[in-house]
Design an enzyme around this catalytic site. Structure first.
Site, PDB file in Angstrom:
ATOM      1  N   SER A 175       9.212  -3.944 -10.082  1.00 43.54           N
ATOM      2  CA  SER A 175       9.515  -3.937  -8.647  1.00 43.54           C
ATOM      3  C   SER A 175      10.479  -5.076  -8.335  1.00 43.54           C
ATOM      4  O   SER A 175      10.147  -6.249  -8.531  1.00 43.54           O
ATOM      5  CB  SER A 175       8.238  -4.120  -7.831  1.00 43.54           C
ATOM      6  OG  SER A 175       8.586  -4.478  -6.511  1.00 43.54           O
ATOM      7  N   HIS A 231      11.929  -0.037  -9.759  1.00 46.44           N
ATOM      8  CA  HIS A 231      11.104   0.270  -8.584  1.00 46.44           C
ATOM      9  C   HIS A 231      11.653  -0.458  -7.351  1.00 46.44           C
ATOM     10  O   HIS A 231      11.766  -1.682  -7.343  1.00 46.44           O
ATOM     11  CB  HIS A 231       9.663  -0.164  -8.857  1.00 46.44           C
ATOM     12  CG  HIS A 231       8.676   0.234  -7.815  1.00 46.44           C
ATOM     13  ND1 HIS A 231       8.099   1.492  -7.768  1.00 46.44           N
ATOM     14  CD2 HIS A 231       8.155  -0.442  -6.763  1.00 46.44           C
ATOM     15  CE1 HIS A 231       7.254   1.561  -6.753  1.00 46.44           C
ATOM     16  NE2 HIS A 231       7.276   0.396  -6.115  1.00 46.44           N
ATOM     17  N   ASP A 258      11.132  -1.126  -3.421  1.00 44.13           N
ATOM     18  CA  ASP A 258      10.159  -1.079  -2.329  1.00 44.13           C
ATOM     19  C   ASP A 258      10.870  -1.147  -0.989  1.00 44.13           C
ATOM     20  O   ASP A 258      11.486  -2.157  -0.648  1.00 44.13           O
ATOM     21  CB  ASP A 258       9.180  -2.257  -2.443  1.00 44.13           C
ATOM     22  CG  ASP A 258       8.201  -2.057  -3.584  1.00 44.13           C
ATOM     23  OD1 ASP A 258       7.517  -1.019  -3.594  1.00 44.13           O
ATOM     24  OD2 ASP A 258       8.122  -2.935  -4.467  1.00 44.13           O
ATOM     25  N   MET A 300      10.437  -1.139   2.972  1.00 43.20           N
ATOM     26  CA  MET A 300       9.425  -1.418   4.011  1.00 43.20           C
ATOM     27  C   MET A 300      10.100  -1.572   5.369  1.00 43.20           C
ATOM     28  O   MET A 300      11.188  -2.145   5.454  1.00 43.20           O
ATOM     29  CB  MET A 300       8.673  -2.703   3.658  1.00 43.20           C
ATOM     30  CG  MET A 300       8.059  -2.702   2.272  1.00 43.20           C
ATOM     31  SD  MET A 300       7.094  -4.192   1.995  1.00 43.20           S
ATOM     32  CE  MET A 300       6.662  -3.984   0.257  1.00 43.20           C
ATOM     33  N   HIS A 355      10.197   3.684  -3.503  1.00 44.70           N
ATOM     34  CA  HIS A 355       8.880   3.743  -2.868  1.00 44.70           C
ATOM     35  C   HIS A 355       9.057   3.480  -1.372  1.00 44.70           C
ATOM     36  O   HIS A 355       9.266   2.340  -0.957  1.00 44.70           O
ATOM     37  CB  HIS A 355       7.990   2.673  -3.535  1.00 44.70           C
ATOM     38  CG  HIS A 355       6.615   2.580  -2.962  1.00 44.70           C
ATOM     39  ND1 HIS A 355       5.747   1.535  -3.269  1.00 44.70           N
ATOM     40  CD2 HIS A 355       5.930   3.387  -2.112  1.00 44.70           C
ATOM     41  CE1 HIS A 355       4.611   1.703  -2.634  1.00 44.70           C
ATOM     42  NE2 HIS A 355       4.694   2.820  -1.916  1.00 44.70           N
ATOM     43  N   MET A 394       7.859   2.940   2.153  1.00 51.31           N
ATOM     44  CA  MET A 394       6.718   2.557   2.998  1.00 51.31           C
ATOM     45  C   MET A 394       7.252   2.500   4.423  1.00 51.31           C
ATOM     46  O   MET A 394       7.370   1.422   5.020  1.00 51.31           O
ATOM     47  CB  MET A 394       6.151   1.214   2.529  1.00 51.31           C
ATOM     48  CG  MET A 394       5.404   1.335   1.209  1.00 51.31           C
ATOM     49  SD  MET A 394       5.200  -0.234   0.345  1.00 51.31           S
ATOM     50  CE  MET A 394       6.740  -0.286  -0.569  1.00 51.31           C
ATOM     51  N   MET A 437      -1.722   3.209  -5.075  1.00 51.68           N
ATOM     52  CA  MET A 437      -1.577   1.818  -4.652  1.00 51.68           C
ATOM     53  C   MET A 437      -2.851   1.057  -5.004  1.00 51.68           C
ATOM     54  O   MET A 437      -3.928   1.390  -4.511  1.00 51.68           O
ATOM     55  CB  MET A 437      -1.364   1.736  -3.131  1.00 51.68           C
ATOM     56  CG  MET A 437      -0.028   2.196  -2.617  1.00 51.68           C
ATOM     57  SD  MET A 437       1.410   1.343  -3.288  1.00 51.68           S
ATOM     58  CE  MET A 437       1.088  -0.375  -2.917  1.00 51.68           C
ATOM     59  N   ASP A 443       0.607   0.887  -8.737  1.00 53.89           N
ATOM     60  CA  ASP A 443       1.462  -0.113  -8.101  1.00 53.89           C
ATOM     61  C   ASP A 443       0.625  -1.156  -7.376  1.00 53.89           C
ATOM     62  O   ASP A 443      -0.092  -0.838  -6.428  1.00 53.89           O
ATOM     63  CB  ASP A 443       2.386   0.613  -7.101  1.00 53.89           C
ATOM     64  CG  ASP A 443       3.416  -0.306  -6.482  1.00 53.89           C
ATOM     65  OD1 ASP A 443       3.503  -1.482  -6.877  1.00 53.89           O
ATOM     66  OD2 ASP A 443       4.143   0.168  -5.589  1.00 53.89           O
ATOM     67  N   GLY A 444       0.743  -2.406  -7.845  1.00 51.22           N
ATOM     68  CA  GLY A 444       0.111  -3.522  -7.148  1.00 51.22           C
ATOM     69  C   GLY A 444      -0.842  -4.302  -8.024  1.00 51.22           C
ATOM     70  O   GLY A 444      -1.814  -3.751  -8.532  1.00 51.22           O
ATOM     71  N   GLY A 489       5.864  -6.211 -10.389  1.00 51.07           N
ATOM     72  CA  GLY A 489       6.815  -7.125  -9.760  1.00 51.07           C
ATOM     73  C   GLY A 489       6.603  -8.532 -10.290  1.00 51.07           C
ATOM     74  O   GLY A 489       7.369  -9.037 -11.121  1.00 51.07           O
TER      75      GLY A 489
HETATM   76  O1  LIG Z   1       4.676  -1.513  -3.252  1.00 55.25           O
HETATM   77  C1  LIG Z   1       4.499  -2.703  -3.416  1.00 55.25           C
HETATM   78  C2  LIG Z   1       3.837  -3.514  -2.353  1.00 55.25           C
HETATM   79  O2  LIG Z   1       3.612  -2.725  -1.248  1.00 55.25           O
HETATM   80  C3  LIG Z   1       4.993  -3.381  -4.680  1.00 55.25           C
HETATM   81  O3  LIG Z   1       5.608  -2.416  -5.497  1.00 55.25           O
HETATM   82  C4  LIG Z   1       3.895  -4.089  -5.448  1.00 55.25           C
HETATM   83  O4  LIG Z   1       3.160  -4.955  -4.670  1.00 55.25           O
HETATM   84  C5  LIG Z   1       4.464  -4.775  -6.692  1.00 55.25           C
HETATM   85  O5  LIG Z   1       4.281  -6.126  -6.673  1.00 55.25           O
HETATM   86  P1  LIG Z   1       3.257  -6.911  -7.663  1.00 55.25           P
HETATM   87  O6  LIG Z   1       3.463  -6.348  -9.032  1.00 55.25           O
HETATM   88  O7  LIG Z   1       3.716  -8.331  -7.510  1.00 55.25           O
HETATM   89  O8  LIG Z   1       1.879  -6.668  -7.129  1.00 55.25           O
HETATM   90 FE   LIG Z   2       5.897  -0.317  -4.602  1.00 57.79          FE
END
Ligand SMILES: O=C(CO)[C@H](O)[C@H](O)COP(=O)(O)O
Ligand SMILES: [Fe+2]
Length: 220
Positions: free
Chosen positions: A9, A34, A36, A38, A67, A69, A138, A176-177, A198
């Site tokens: 990310s 990836h 993101d 937002m 992605h 959001m 997520m 993801d996350g 990320g």
């Molecule tokens: O969609 C996301 C947040 O909404 C990011 O892709 C996700 O948080 C990646 O970050 P990390 O790997 O640091 O958690």
């Molecule tokens: Fe994401």
């Protein structure tokens, strides 16, 4: 154990040097990129739009895993497709007509993904799964990088793996996350085949990207 695809990310990249950062993760072994997106409305943060996606497109040939959001979604699909998105993933919670959004993404010639928030049940996919190319689970609440993995999502990943296998189609299951070397193993064990990372990719700076990505792939 199978080797997952890694989709770093760029939320955790240096935004002042985004083109360079994309080239660096490409060279370091990223499978996808990836992105993101937002909007400060669907999630409490604002990041980037189609103009930045377009500007980054010449920096890599790797698939752009976009992605979204954002809410509403449909009005922006064409712009992201034209900017160079390969996979476009949206949240069904962001609008009333998820199936129409899937149709619109596919009509643009792109792969369609559906993302489920931590509190959204796998059942949400019942009438979408036959038409989509990717499910994004997520494992944090969307909006920010660097959050902790929510382990209840492992059960959801297992349930969705079963749903996917039942279709007999090749549908990616992405998480993801909060993915790091420890949670990566749990996700792959549960049935994921693509991991967004990320913080875990970008930690330590460019000299560490290749080792960071290799560590996420080498989890057996
Ligand atoms: O969609 C996301 C947040 O909404 C990011 O892709 C996700 O948080 C990646 O970050 P990390 O790997 O640091 O958690
Ligand atoms: Fe994401």
């Amino acid at each position: 154990m199978s080797v997952p695809l890694i989709s770093p990310s760029i939320l955790s990249a240096d935004f002042a040097r985004l083109g360079e950062e994309v080239r660096a993760i490409d060279a370091a072994g990223a499978d996808w990129i990836h992105v993101d997106v937002m909007d400060g409305h669907f999630v409490p943060n604002i990041t980037i739009g189609p103009m930045v996606v377009k500007a980054l497109r010449p920096h890599t040939a790797k698939p752009f895993d976009v992605h979204l959001m954002i809410s509403p979604v449909d009005a922006y699909l064409e712009a992201f497709a034209a900017a160079g998105a390969d996979i476009i993933t949206f949240h069904p919670e962001a609008g009333p007509h998820a199936h129409r959004t899937v149709q619109a993404i596919k009509a643009l010639g792109k792969k369609a993904g559906v993302s489920l928030n931590p509190a959204t049940p796998a059942k949400m996919l019942d009438y979408l799964i036959d038409d989509i190319d990717l499910v994004l689970v997520m494992s944090v609440n969307p909006g920010f990088g660097g959050q902790s993995f929510i382990s209840s999502q492992l059960r959801k990943i297992e349930a969705i793996r079963k749903m996917i296998d039942k279709t007999g189609r090749d549908i990616h299951l992405e998480v993801d996350g909060g993915v790091d070397v420890n949670t990566a193993r749990l996700c792959v064990d549960a049935g994921a085949d693509v991991l967004v990372a990320g913080t875990a990719t970008f930690k330590g700076g460019p000299d560490h990207y290749a080792a960071n990505i290799a560590a996420l792939k080498r989890i057996d």
